[in-house]
Design a protein around this motif. Sequence first.
Motif, PDB file in Angstrom:
ATOM      1  N   PHE A  68       9.241  58.304   7.856  1.00  8.52           N
ATOM      2  CA  PHE A  68       8.642  57.599   6.723  1.00  8.52           C
ATOM      3  C   PHE A  68       7.181  57.269   7.035  1.00  8.52           C
ATOM      4  O   PHE A  68       6.830  57.048   8.197  1.00  8.52           O
ATOM      5  CB  PHE A  68       9.401  56.299   6.441  1.00  8.52           C
ATOM      6  N   PRO A  69       6.330  57.214   5.994  1.00  5.90           N
ATOM      7  CA  PRO A  69       4.910  56.941   6.236  1.00  5.90           C
ATOM      8  C   PRO A  69       4.596  55.470   6.511  1.00  5.90           C
ATOM      9  O   PRO A  69       3.481  55.147   6.918  1.00  5.90           O
ATOM     10  CB  PRO A  69       4.237  57.398   4.931  1.00  5.90           C
ATOM     11  N   GLU A  70       5.549  54.567   6.265  1.00  5.70           N
ATOM     12  CA  GLU A  70       5.332  53.144   6.532  1.00  5.70           C
ATOM     13  C   GLU A  70       6.494  52.621   7.365  1.00  5.70           C
ATOM     14  O   GLU A  70       7.653  52.893   7.052  1.00  5.70           O
ATOM     15  CB  GLU A  70       5.251  52.359   5.213  1.00  5.70           C
ATOM     16  N   HIS A  71       6.193  51.888   8.422  1.00  5.19           N
ATOM     17  CA  HIS A  71       7.252  51.350   9.277  1.00  5.19           C
ATOM     18  C   HIS A  71       7.718  50.005   8.730  1.00  5.19           C
ATOM     19  O   HIS A  71       6.899  49.154   8.359  1.00  5.19           O
ATOM     20  CB  HIS A  71       6.743  51.168  10.716  1.00  5.19           C
ATOM     21  N   PRO A  72       9.041  49.780   8.673  1.00  3.36           N
ATOM     22  CA  PRO A  72       9.527  48.521   8.089  1.00  3.36           C
ATOM     23  C   PRO A  72       9.179  47.266   8.889  1.00  3.36           C
ATOM     24  O   PRO A  72       9.257  46.157   8.353  1.00  3.36           O
ATOM     25  CB  PRO A  72      11.044  48.716   8.027  1.00  3.36           C
ATOM     26  N   LEU A  73       8.781  47.423  10.156  1.00  2.10           N
ATOM     27  CA  LEU A  73       8.410  46.255  10.970  1.00  2.10           C
ATOM     28  C   LEU A  73       6.898  46.078  11.070  1.00  2.10           C
ATOM     29  O   LEU A  73       6.417  45.225  11.823  1.00  2.10           O
ATOM     30  CB  LEU A  73       9.011  46.363  12.373  1.00  2.10           C
ATOM     31  N   ARG A  74       6.166  46.861  10.297  1.00  5.26           N
ATOM     32  CA  ARG A  74       4.701  46.720  10.293  1.00  5.26           C
ATOM     33  C   ARG A  74       4.326  45.351   9.729  1.00  5.26           C
ATOM     34  O   ARG A  74       4.925  44.863   8.779  1.00  5.26           O
ATOM     35  CB  ARG A  74       4.098  47.822   9.418  1.00  5.26           C
ATOM     36  N   GLY A  75       3.338  44.713  10.338  1.00 10.52           N
ATOM     37  CA  GLY A  75       2.884  43.413   9.850  1.00 10.52           C
ATOM     38  C   GLY A  75       3.281  42.288  10.794  1.00 10.52           C
ATOM     39  O   GLY A  75       3.657  42.516  11.941  1.00 10.52           O
ATOM     40  N   LYS A  76       3.208  41.052  10.303  1.00  9.31           N
ATOM     41  CA  LYS A  76       3.554  39.893  11.125  1.00  9.31           C
ATOM     42  C   LYS A  76       4.995  39.978  11.577  1.00  9.31           C
ATOM     43  O   LYS A  76       5.876  40.366  10.807  1.00  9.31           O
ATOM     44  CB  LYS A  76       3.341  38.595  10.333  1.00  9.31           C
ATOM     45  N   ASN A  77       5.225  39.607  12.821  1.00  9.49           N
ATOM     46  CA  ASN A  77       6.583  39.630  13.358  1.00  9.49           C
ATOM     47  C   ASN A  77       7.167  38.224  13.282  1.00  9.49           C
ATOM     48  O   ASN A  77       6.855  37.361  14.088  1.00  9.49           O
ATOM     49  CB  ASN A  77       6.572  40.126  14.811  1.00  9.49           C
ATOM     50  N   LEU A  78       8.025  38.001  12.285  1.00 13.13           N
ATOM     51  CA  LEU A  78       8.584  36.667  12.062  1.00 13.13           C
ATOM     52  C   LEU A  78       9.967  36.503  12.660  1.00 13.13           C
ATOM     53  O   LEU A  78      10.530  35.418  12.686  1.00 13.13           O
ATOM     54  CB  LEU A  78       8.633  36.373  10.550  1.00 13.13           C
ATOM     55  N   TYR A  79      10.580  37.612  13.092  1.00 10.84           N
ATOM     56  CA  TYR A  79      11.933  37.577  13.647  1.00 10.84           C
ATOM     57  C   TYR A  79      11.949  38.432  14.908  1.00 10.84           C
ATOM     58  O   TYR A  79      11.064  39.195  15.141  1.00 10.84           O
ATOM     59  CB  TYR A  79      12.946  38.193  12.667  1.00 10.84           C
ATOM     60  N   GLY A  80      12.944  38.326  15.744  1.00 12.76           N
ATOM     61  CA  GLY A  80      13.195  39.300  16.812  1.00 12.76           C
ATOM     62  C   GLY A  80      11.999  39.670  17.669  1.00 12.76           C
ATOM     63  O   GLY A  80      10.932  39.068  17.612  1.00 12.76           O
ATOM     64  N   ALA A  81      12.197  40.727  18.478  1.00  7.53           N
ATOM     65  CA  ALA A  81      11.169  41.189  19.411  1.00  7.53           C
ATOM     66  C   ALA A  81      10.042  41.902  18.659  1.00  7.53           C
ATOM     67  O   ALA A  81      10.272  42.557  17.653  1.00  7.53           O
ATOM     68  CB  ALA A  81      11.791  42.138  20.429  1.00  7.53           C
ATOM     69  N   ARG A  82       8.847  41.778  19.177  1.00  3.98           N
ATOM     70  CA  ARG A  82       7.708  42.484  18.575  1.00  3.98           C
ATOM     71  C   ARG A  82       7.888  44.002  18.720  1.00  3.98           C
ATOM     72  O   ARG A  82       7.548  44.783  17.833  1.00  3.98           O
ATOM     73  CB  ARG A  82       6.406  42.036  19.257  1.00  3.98           C
ATOM     74  N   PHE A  83       8.421  44.421  19.868  1.00  2.00           N
ATOM     75  CA  PHE A  83       8.629  45.847  20.135  1.00  2.00           C
ATOM     76  C   PHE A  83      10.116  46.077  20.434  1.00  2.00           C
ATOM     77  O   PHE A  83      10.525  46.145  21.595  1.00  2.00           O
ATOM     78  CB  PHE A  83       7.772  46.309  21.314  1.00  2.00           C
ATOM     79  N   PRO A  84      10.946  46.185  19.398  1.00  2.00           N
ATOM     80  CA  PRO A  84      12.391  46.265  19.611  1.00  2.00           C
ATOM     81  C   PRO A  84      12.828  47.570  20.272  1.00  2.00           C
ATOM     82  O   PRO A  84      12.277  48.631  19.992  1.00  2.00           O
ATOM     83  CB  PRO A  84      12.976  46.174  18.200  1.00  2.00           C
ATOM     84  N   ASP A  85      13.829  47.452  21.129  1.00  2.00           N
ATOM     85  CA  ASP A  85      14.435  48.619  21.764  1.00  2.00           C
ATOM     86  C   ASP A  85      15.264  49.378  20.725  1.00  2.00           C
ATOM     87  O   ASP A  85      15.975  48.776  19.924  1.00  2.00           O
ATOM     88  CB  ASP A  85      15.343  48.163  22.917  1.00  2.00           C
ATOM     89  N   MET A  86      15.169  50.706  20.736  1.00  2.00           N
ATOM     90  CA  MET A  86      15.943  51.517  19.787  1.00  2.00           C
ATOM     91  C   MET A  86      16.746  52.593  20.528  1.00  2.00           C
ATOM     92  O   MET A  86      17.070  53.644  19.969  1.00  2.00           O
ATOM     93  CB  MET A  86      15.005  52.176  18.772  1.00  2.00           C
ATOM     94  N   SER A  87      17.086  52.324  21.794  1.00  2.00           N
ATOM     95  CA  SER A  87      17.786  53.334  22.600  1.00  2.00           C
ATOM     96  C   SER A  87      19.228  53.536  22.152  1.00  2.00           C
ATOM     97  O   SER A  87      19.844  54.542  22.483  1.00  2.00           O
ATOM     98  CB  SER A  87      17.746  52.951  24.085  1.00  2.00           C
ATOM     99  N   GLU A  88      19.772  52.562  21.403  1.00  2.00           N
ATOM    100  CA  GLU A  88      21.127  52.724  20.850  1.00  2.00           C
ATOM    101  C   GLU A  88      21.129  52.170  19.425  1.00  2.00           C
ATOM    102  O   GLU A  88      21.796  51.194  19.113  1.00  2.00           O
ATOM    103  CB  GLU A  88      22.156  51.991  21.720  1.00  2.00           C
TER     104      GLU A  88
END
Length: 253
Positions: A119-139
Motif C-alpha cells: 500500500f502507498p500509505e502505512h497505517p502507523l504513519r504519524g504520531k504514535n499514540l499506542y504500542g511500540a514506535r517500531f513494532p515487530d512483525m516477525s509473526e
Amino acid sequence: MHTSPETAIILGTGLGNLAGEITEKLEIEYKDIPNFPISTIEGHSGKLIFGKLGNKDIMAMQGRFHYYEGYSMKEVTFPVRVMKELGIKTLFVSNASGGTNPNFEIGDLMIITDHINYFPEHPLRGKNLYGARFPDMSEAYSRELIGKALVIAEEKGIKIQQGVYLGTQGPTYETPAEYKLFHIMGADAVGMSTVPEVIVANHAGIKCFGISIITDLGVEGKIVEISHEDVQKAADAAQPKMTYIMREMINRV
C-alpha cells in the motif's frame, strides 16, 4: 445483554454467512458509531455485531473498509483500535484474492502465513499514540493459530493451501505483468485489504489469523477477464469450507 468478547472477526468476502450463526445478537449500524466510516462496496454490510458463536462471546464486523474507497489508513484501521479498547485479544480475518502461485486453483482456501505491504500509505504513519514506535512483525499471523487451522482442515478433509498475501491499493484487478511481478516478489496471492488491519492489530498486541479465498488466477496461461460478480461467485462457492474452519477455530481458541 452482557458480553465481554476477547475474539473478533472481520467478516470479509467468504464469511458473510457466519453472521447468521451468531446468537444473542446486539447489532449496531456503523453509521451510529462515532468516527466509524461507512462501507460502500456491494457485498459488504455495515454492522458491528456482538453475540455468541457456539459458546464463545464474539465481536464481528460485518463489512470492512478499503483504502480504494477513499479512506485514509487511519480510517480503514480505526475499528481495530476500537477492538483493542474493548479487550479483543484475537482477530480473525478473511478476504478474496487473486492467486499468483501456479499450484493454486480457483476456489482454494489459503491460510495466510505472512504478508507484503504494498500500500502507498502505512497505517502507523504519524504520531504514535499506542504500542511500540517500531513494532515487530516477525509473526504477523500467529503460528499457533495456523497450526490449529491445519488440524481442523485435515480432520474435515478440506484442501488447504498456505502462502504469502500481498496487499495493494486497487481498485483495479492486476495486469498480467503485475501478477508476474508480485509472484517474483514472493506473493502467492494478492488482494486489496487485510494488511492494514493486521499491521494495526499487531501494533495493539492482538493475535491474528487470516484466510484468503482464491477467486481468480494471475498465473500465466490461466488469466481471464475478471469482474466483481465472478469474485463473489467463487467466494460463495468456497464459503461453507471457510465458515467451518473459522467456526471451529473460534470455539477452540
